[in-house]
Design an enzyme around this catalytic site. Structure first.
Site, mmCIF file in Angstrom:
data_model
loop_
_atom_site.group_PDB
_atom_site.id
_atom_site.type_symbol
_atom_site.label_atom_id
_atom_site.label_comp_id
_atom_site.label_asym_id
_atom_site.label_seq_id
_atom_site.Cartn_x
_atom_site.Cartn_y
_atom_site.Cartn_z
ATOM 1 N N ASP A 143 58.451 51.971 42.277
ATOM 2 C CA ASP A 143 58.484 50.738 43.070
ATOM 3 C C ASP A 143 58.577 51.090 44.555
ATOM 4 O OD1 ASP A 143 58.470 48.030 42.697
ATOM 5 O OD2 ASP A 143 60.571 47.870 42.099
ATOM 6 N N LYS A 177 54.195 50.441 42.793
ATOM 7 C CA LYS A 177 54.189 48.977 42.642
ATOM 8 C C LYS A 177 54.547 48.327 43.975
ATOM 9 C CE LYS A 177 57.471 46.608 40.167
ATOM 10 N NZ LYS A 177 58.061 45.693 41.173
ATOM 11 N N GLU A 194 56.883 37.832 37.423
ATOM 12 C CA GLU A 194 58.331 37.660 37.202
ATOM 13 C C GLU A 194 58.755 36.201 37.431
ATOM 14 O OE1 GLU A 194 60.842 40.456 39.282
ATOM 15 O OE2 GLU A 194 62.669 39.447 38.606
HETATM 16 O O1 KIV Z 1 62.818 46.603 40.269
HETATM 17 C C1 KIV Z 1 62.568 46.281 39.112
HETATM 18 O O2 KIV Z 1 63.233 46.683 38.135
HETATM 19 C C2 KIV Z 1 61.436 45.402 38.896
HETATM 20 C C3 KIV Z 1 61.336 44.726 37.560
HETATM 21 C C4 KIV Z 1 62.287 43.587 37.554
HETATM 22 C C5 KIV Z 1 59.965 44.326 37.238
HETATM 23 O O3 KIV Z 1 60.648 45.191 39.767
#
Ligand code: KIV
Length: 262
Positions: free
Chosen positions: A82, A111, A180
């Site tokens: 992320d 992401k 989400e």
């Molecule tokens: O940071 C995270 O765990 C996420 C999920 C909630 C999809 O982005």
């Protein structure tokens, strides 16, 4: 289980629902390896791992450290890192931070939160060789700007804009996207409006897969439980009981036994 690739993930659409789970360290990642289709090193680690009240203070360095650990523990699993808040405010910073993640970890993809507003930026990353997973709907990184965590898809305008977001993210070159906190009927329409897999969290079942934060689904995180979380075990209770047993046996002399002694 064979490790997924971008192309095998895309091919799962309408064939088999994808199972994504978060992990933040090698210990848990190893337990999920060969079971989960995808491991997400989510910036949620800032809350459930680092104990902060939101995700906003996660840093690129922190995400790299945890992604390295997860990749060490789960070498056979497709891993997504992320990108944290503030690391993709413009095309140049997004590219240099994403390249840093690729150069310092073996992550398979990154992401980015955002829809049509991030399409140009996603296209720039994809054009430069990055694999990008989108994230639309409730965006935890927009939590302060929006004044809380707001479920999306409650009006016709929101439905239209979610579909536009998904299509823009797909057109920009993302290979899949997370949706989400969206009303289930709307998430179903979003999923049908694109050809890439749409992985839901709090978005019902009519999508192409599910993602849960591991500490939620193992019942380890006790501060609050969102409606969409199913606790598959009561992890916190199991751990606390075990530690209490250990303490009782240390105090009573029940541990160590002969079998634990050289
Ligand atoms: O940071 C995270 O765990 C996420 C999920 C909630 C999809 O982005």
């Amino acid at each position: 289980m064979k490790k997924h690739t971008i192309s095998s993930i895309k091919k799962q659409k309408n064939i088999q629902a994808l199972t994504m789970i978060t992990a933040y360290d090698a210990l848990f990642a190893k337990l999920f390896n060969n079971i989960a289709d995808i491991i997400l090193v989510g910036d949620s680690l800032n809350m459930s791992f680092a104990g902060k009240s939101d995700t906003l203070s996660a840093s690129v360095e922190q995400m790299i450290y945890h992604t390295q650990a997860v990749c060490n523990g789960a070498p056979n699993t497709f891993v997504i890192c992320d990108m944290p808040f503030g690391s993709y405010t413009d095309k140049n910073s997004a590219l240099s931070n994403a390249i840093k993640v690729y150069q310092e970890t073996p992550a398979d993809a990154i992401k980015i939160e955002g829809g049509a507003d991030k399409a140009e930026l996603i296209a720039h990353l994809v054009d430069n060789g990055l694999a990008v997973c989108g994230h639309i709907g409730l965006l935890p990184q927009a939590f302060r700007a929006e004044g809380g965590y707001k479920i999306k898809g409650k009006t016709a305008e929101e439905e239209t804009s979610l579909i536009q977001d998904a299509q823009a993210v797909e057109e920009a070159g993302a290979f899949c996207l997370v949706i989400e906190g969206v009303k289930a009927d709307v998430a179903a329409k979003v999923s049908k409006s694109v050809t890439i897999p749409v992985i839901g969290i709090g978005a019902g079942k009519e999508v192409d897969g599910q993602v849960l934060v591991f500490s939620d689904m193992l019942g380890l995180f006790e501060d609050f439980t969102p409606k969409f979380v199913k606790k598959y075990i009561q992890g916190a209770t199991l751990v606390k009981d075990a530690v209490q047993n250990y303490k009782d046996e240390v105090q009573s002399g029940g541990f160590p036994e002969d079998v634990h002694t050289y």
